[in-house]
Write an enzyme that holds these catalytic residues in place. Sequence first.
Site, mmCIF file in Angstrom:
data_model
loop_
_atom_site.group_PDB
_atom_site.id
_atom_site.type_symbol
_atom_site.label_atom_id
_atom_site.label_comp_id
_atom_site.label_asym_id
_atom_site.label_seq_id
_atom_site.Cartn_x
_atom_site.Cartn_y
_atom_site.Cartn_z
ATOM 1 N N THR A 70 4.535 29.812 29.821
ATOM 2 C CA THR A 70 3.408 30.214 28.993
ATOM 3 C C THR A 70 3.587 29.573 27.618
ATOM 4 O O THR A 70 4.513 28.771 27.414
ATOM 5 C CB THR A 70 3.308 31.752 28.924
ATOM 6 O OG1 THR A 70 2.091 32.120 28.270
ATOM 7 C CG2 THR A 70 4.489 32.372 28.188
ATOM 8 N N LYS A 74 3.464 24.649 27.552
ATOM 9 C CA LYS A 74 2.736 23.996 28.644
ATOM 10 C C LYS A 74 2.520 22.503 28.415
ATOM 11 O O LYS A 74 2.720 21.692 29.325
ATOM 12 C CB LYS A 74 1.408 24.707 28.878
ATOM 13 C CG LYS A 74 1.574 26.136 29.364
ATOM 14 C CD LYS A 74 0.228 26.823 29.558
ATOM 15 C CE LYS A 74 0.422 28.269 29.978
ATOM 16 N NZ LYS A 74 -0.879 28.962 30.201
ATOM 17 N N ASN A 95 2.029 24.846 33.933
ATOM 18 C CA ASN A 95 2.474 26.231 33.827
ATOM 19 C C ASN A 95 3.362 26.665 34.989
ATOM 20 O O ASN A 95 3.912 27.753 34.971
ATOM 21 C CB ASN A 95 1.276 27.188 33.698
ATOM 22 C CG ASN A 95 0.597 27.468 35.013
ATOM 23 O OD1 ASN A 95 0.377 26.550 35.805
ATOM 24 N ND2 ASN A 95 0.242 28.712 35.257
ATOM 25 N N ASP A 111 -3.358 28.112 36.149
ATOM 26 C CA ASP A 111 -4.101 29.030 35.275
ATOM 27 C C ASP A 111 -5.578 29.077 35.643
ATOM 28 O O ASP A 111 -6.180 30.145 35.766
ATOM 29 C CB ASP A 111 -3.970 28.599 33.807
ATOM 30 C CG ASP A 111 -2.650 29.021 33.185
ATOM 31 O OD1 ASP A 111 -2.038 29.980 33.691
ATOM 32 O OD2 ASP A 111 -2.242 28.388 32.199
ATOM 33 N N GLY A 133 -10.793 27.857 22.648
ATOM 34 C CA GLY A 133 -9.429 27.406 22.863
ATOM 35 C C GLY A 133 -9.340 26.362 23.951
ATOM 36 O O GLY A 133 -9.752 26.591 25.084
ATOM 37 N N GLY A 135 -6.291 24.619 24.548
ATOM 38 C CA GLY A 135 -4.892 24.353 24.815
ATOM 39 C C GLY A 135 -4.614 24.397 26.302
ATOM 40 O O GLY A 135 -5.509 24.185 27.125
ATOM 41 N N GLY A 136 -3.372 24.713 26.671
ATOM 42 C CA GLY A 136 -2.994 24.685 28.080
ATOM 43 C C GLY A 136 -3.854 25.570 28.954
ATOM 44 O O GLY A 136 -4.436 25.120 29.954
ATOM 45 N N ALA A 137 -3.967 26.864 28.606
ATOM 46 C CA ALA A 137 -4.756 27.792 29.417
ATOM 47 C C ALA A 137 -6.235 27.446 29.346
ATOM 48 O O ALA A 137 -6.935 27.415 30.371
ATOM 49 C CB ALA A 137 -4.518 29.226 28.966
ATOM 50 N N GLY A 241 -6.378 39.680 30.269
ATOM 51 C CA GLY A 241 -5.524 38.519 30.441
ATOM 52 C C GLY A 241 -4.563 38.616 31.601
ATOM 53 O O GLY A 241 -4.247 37.602 32.237
#
Length: 653
Positions: A70, A74, A95, A111, A133, A135-137, A241
């Site tokens: 997490t 990532k 991830n 994810d 957002g 980013g990775g997620a 989440g």
Amino acid sequence: MTSTPTAAASVAFMLGHPVAHTAMPAGVNAWASETGTDAMMAPLDLPPEALAGFLQALRGMANCPGCVLTAPHKQAALTLVDRASAAAEAAGGVNVITRTATGELVGDNTDGAGFVAALEAAGGVPRNVLIFGCGGAGASIATAIAARAPVRLDLVEADPDRSAALAARLGAPAQAIAAPASLEGYDLIVNATAVGLNGEGMIHDLDGLSPGAVVADVVTKPAVTPFLKAAEAKGARIQPGAAMALAQIPLVRQAFGWGNSIAPGYGMVARSCFSILRNWVRVLRHAAGLPPWTVRMPSDRAFEGRKGGSMSITKMTRRAWLAGVSAIAAGTMTLAAGAATANDKVTLGALRFTSHGAGFVAFEKGYFEAEGLDVEFEFFQAAQPIAVATASGDVDFGITGVTGGLMNLAEKGALRIVGGVLHEKAGYDGMMIMASNQAYDAGMTTVDDIKGHSVAMTQVGSTFHYMTNLIADAKGWDMGEMKMVPLQKVGAMVAAFKSGQTDVMIMVPHIAKALTEAGAGHEIGWLNEYAEYQISTMITSVDNIENNRDMVERFVRAYSKGIADMNRVFLDGEAEEGELEELTQMIAKYVAPDQPYEKAAPSIQAGAMYLNPDMALNKTDVAAQMQWFKDEGLVDSDLTVDQLVDGSFVETF
């Protein structure tokens, strides 16, 4: 069965900084303990500067199959693995890292799959999407949603170069935008940032949020963030989440070699993987002064003493998110013991509708008992969660409409339709098309007037959604000209209709007639004037079909007797003396448990609808419904009618 890891255990790690808020280790370890699997997941708070060293050491850890990552690891991990999946490359982050027998590190990103799977639990992925957002997620979620052909996919990121790059990778309709002042027009809003962690702050003030929209968060601590709490207060559906994390557990298990068979049987997975989430939510919502959580979680019943096992207080479950698990992995372990126990205790998922009365009659008259079945009822407030509960093993049989959620679960091998129940048929009362008082007074007095007006439904992909399509198709309208309002529950539909928040409602007669008689709405037509179709069916899991066929056959026989009584007494006028009163009293116990019988009886008797004799199934119409859901992008295009229907239990036509 519960167990603890031995010295020979397979040990995976959860890496983050911080890591204490993550949900997956608890879910994995609960599953391992419950199933007797010699495996565990250990959380590790790892600073960013230590990641490269840890991954290098991981190559030599013989009993470690890999790790889950997490924030903030990532993106960095993508540069440190030997090779990465297309999903990881598209998302720009890793991830899940799997260690091969030769020490090679392979990166993946699950994810997005977990997030979309949780959405599918409620019947489908909304198509007008805003993601905060990238980013990775956020990138993974955006990638997964882009694959579902959204109408609108807007990306907001503090670093505009990052959102622009992601939008360029995804292509239209994805676009990078500045944070909008209003959320009007979006039916899915996702916070994929860390805003809200530890209960601090909100990514948006939710101005313009539509009631019935889905608001989701990737933050797992608190389980209900301020963003979600505020959204729910505005009438939105919420997805916490932890849902995304826990829905990925079957994928992680497959990656790590912890029982990677794809076979139906979900009850134990449900109990273990989602026990922690349920307890977190209960405690935190109570502390926050919120009512018990019913949003997107279809069943209130825990599993103590059911299906041959006694669950401890920490092994309870509610199965909303496991529909996503089922949709990803069609049950990640074979559980023959998950079928009905020796005394054939079975649970039937139903709505408190007169049209579900055959089951109540079969129970009260002893038809189930005569077939050696000890039946209990589990009641829901919408049709689609019944399919979720049937796939997960929360219920053994469900009486439910042919919904998009049901079809997606069938495509994944989770369940099948085994019989027909409710059918629109000319000459019999069916679904009433209604106008609200406000809309009627403004001139919407016929079905021809409803184009462009707001129509209440439970969820996208629900039977109410499809019924509206039948009317639009008969009238030559485009569904895009209808303003569909998802309200999650039948009760919420009625409330919105009575208050004038929605203009049109299509409703079962025992509710619709009571509303018109009370002056709370107007009848403007009947659905069977436009189409005769198979509204509801009986479903069961593929596990039951394959491993408990005799039980399914006995259940169908008993339920069919209830249908015969309902049609004979309420529709055919062949009731013996006192029999109409007898059946009405039986049904009232379930349909209107809080009403005086004298008040409930008239609407029950007036609300009887045509039920398929012997549960014969209109398979031709089911196939037509399936095609519409495919055309709308609500169901996988590879689904076939034979995946959806098992025609071996009843006659099909």
